[in-house]
Write a protein that holds these residues in place. Structure first.
Motif, PDB file in Angstrom:
ATOM      1  N   TYR A 188       0.781  -1.237   0.000  1.00 41.82           N
ATOM      2  CA  TYR A 188       0.000   0.000   0.000  1.00 41.82           C
ATOM      3  C   TYR A 188       0.814   1.290   0.000  1.00 41.82           C
ATOM      4  O   TYR A 188       0.257   2.373  -0.203  1.00 41.82           O
ATOM      5  CB  TYR A 188      -0.990   0.016   1.166  1.00 41.82           C
ATOM      6  N   VAL A 196      -6.936   6.154   5.302  1.00 41.50           N
ATOM      7  CA  VAL A 196      -6.499   4.842   5.777  1.00 41.50           C
ATOM      8  C   VAL A 196      -7.261   4.515   7.052  1.00 41.50           C
ATOM      9  O   VAL A 196      -7.373   5.366   7.947  1.00 41.50           O
ATOM     10  CB  VAL A 196      -4.985   4.821   6.068  1.00 41.50           C
ATOM     11  N   THR A 200     -10.638   7.751  -1.849  1.00 46.10           N
ATOM     12  CA  THR A 200     -10.368   6.326  -1.707  1.00 46.10           C
ATOM     13  C   THR A 200     -10.056   6.012  -0.255  1.00 46.10           C
ATOM     14  O   THR A 200      -9.392   6.797   0.429  1.00 46.10           O
ATOM     15  CB  THR A 200      -9.186   5.908  -2.596  1.00 46.10           C
ATOM     16  N   ILE A 232      -8.306   3.108   2.130  1.00 44.17           N
ATOM     17  CA  ILE A 232      -7.512   1.885   2.277  1.00 44.17           C
ATOM     18  C   ILE A 232      -7.806   1.301   3.648  1.00 44.17           C
ATOM     19  O   ILE A 232      -7.670   1.985   4.670  1.00 44.17           O
ATOM     20  CB  ILE A 232      -6.004   2.182   2.148  1.00 44.17           C
ATOM     21  N   LYS A 276      -9.927  -0.207  -0.830  1.00 46.36           N
ATOM     22  CA  LYS A 276      -8.855  -1.155  -1.152  1.00 46.36           C
ATOM     23  C   LYS A 276      -8.486  -1.842   0.157  1.00 46.36           C
ATOM     24  O   LYS A 276      -7.981  -1.194   1.075  1.00 46.36           O
ATOM     25  CB  LYS A 276      -7.669  -0.437  -1.773  1.00 46.36           C
TER      26      LYS A 276
END
Length: 388
Positions: free
Chosen positions: A36, A125, A155, A157, A217
């Motif tokens: 990542y 994150v 996005t 993670i 993700k």
């Protein structure tokens, strides 16, 4: 002894020891930086983390800073960034003294990251150790972060971690009429999913607000399966201090919806339960105020009851399930039955049916039968999103 021979013996032992030893080989998602780091390169990063977000003995924030990741701000869940705020205690925004990074509390003035919170963030994150129960609020925080990310086109993670209660699925399905921050979706009390799997379910079933989907993700764990006995290395909240508490939590949390103490304010939270009105014999304890429990139920009152910290249910075993017998027996021996339950019980149970069943004297076997249709349906849904 020859060093090579010794190494071979130790490696052989890893394959033949119990799953508890095998769990030492589990690598949480955070440890796999090669998967990542490229996603974070030259990005302004926002992180939802607490004390459990570590790589070995080092906090993930410190590890990523050393790898030149630009962490713009930290978002913290219930119990705060350091994990020392009490149950339900609102947490204010602050600055991390060690790094100077702003900390935005998502368990204070607001629970969802706002557009203003995210305007200087390129990517998010999430790394928090969950314990696999519906009423543990970290999965609710995950849902709200996913919604904020989706609404602001960010996005997310998710650095996955093992579920210490991931080997079974049990309990009544939440009736959404009783939706709250300790139960936001129609899932059972023990859902048997990691946070990464649960995030996939939220997206796949379109359970996020207005059916939106988040660009996620998931960085999966290595060497983990749902049968792995995973020992959580850092307590996930102040009142889950050890594995006994973590494994009993799904059963003893029912007492949060009663007038009994479940050990908050003692050295065995979620491992004992009792009341001054129980028969005055055997085990006793007195809840005391502390930093993490400033006003525990039945504070300073001598309670008689039961210590579960050494019973077999405190360790994983084949055929694990929620134990209803303690709740049923407690209601049976409590002298003032009209005052045993409090309104909060419907939020903990996720319905009103369980309270009605216990009051009517329905057997544990018949209560469990009433869960079976919902559990069967959920297991079909769950299977679509499993990673392990």
């Amino acid at each position: 002894m020859n060093r090579i021979l010794l190494i071979c013996i130790l490696l052989a032992g890893c394959f033949f020891e119990t799953s508890a030893q095998y769990a030492d080989l589990v690598l949480p998602g955070a440890t796999q930086t090669s998967r990542y780091l490229s996603l974070l390169k030259n990005k302004r990063v926002g992180m939802m983390v607490n004390q459990t977000a570590t790589i070995g003995n080092t906090h993930l924030v410190d590890s990523l800073l050393k790898l030149h990741v630009k962490i713009q701000k930290i978002f913290s869940p219930e119990h705060g960034f350091r994990g020392n705020a009490g149950h339900g205690e609102k947490v204010a925004n602050s600055i991390d003294s060690a790094t100077g990074i702003p900390i935005i509390s998502l368990y204070g003035q607001h629970r969802k990251a706002t557009a203003a919170d995210l305007k200087d963030i390129d990517i998010l994150v999430f790394d928090i150790q969950d314990v696999g129960t519906r009423f543990f609020t970290y999965i609710s925080s995950l849902q709200e972060l996913m919604e904020s990310a989706a609404e602001n086109k960010k996005t997310l993670i998710i650095l996955d971690r093992p579920n210490p209660n991931g080997d079974y699925v049990d309990g009544p399905i939440l009736d959404t009429a009783y939706r709250s921050f300790i139960g936001m979706q129609p899932i059972p009390i023990v859902h048997g999913m990691t946070v990464g799997e649960y995030a996939r379910l939220l997206n796949g079933e379109r359970w996020l607000s207005k059916g939106i989907q988040c660009d996620i993700k998931v960085i999966p764990c290595e060497n983990y399966s749902h049968q792995t006995f995973y020992r959580v290395p850092i307590k996930p909240s102040p009142n889950l201090p050890n594995m006994a508490a973590i494994n009993l939590y799904s059963s003893t949390c029912f007492f949060e919806g009663t007038v009994l103490s479940l050990g908050r304010g003692t050295d065995k939270p979620f491992q004992v339960y009792g009341s001054p009105l129980f028969p005055k014999q055997g085990f006793s304890f007195t809840p005391r105020a502390s930093a993490s429990n400033p006003n525990p139920v039945l504070k300073d009152q001598l309670c008689y009851g039961y210590d579960l910290s050494n019973v077999p249910e405190t360790v994983p075993r084949k055929g694990r399930k929620i134990e209803l017998k303690w709740l049923i027996d407690a209601y049976r021996i409590f002298p003032d039955k009209d005052k045993f339950f409090i309104p909060f019980f419907s939020k903990v149970a996720g319905n009103t049916q369980l309270q009605q069943q216990i009051v009517k004297g329905v057997s544990e076997a018949d209560i469990r039968k009433s869960w079976e249709p919902g559990l069967a349906k959920f297991k079909v849904i769950r299977a679509k999103y499993l990673l392990y």
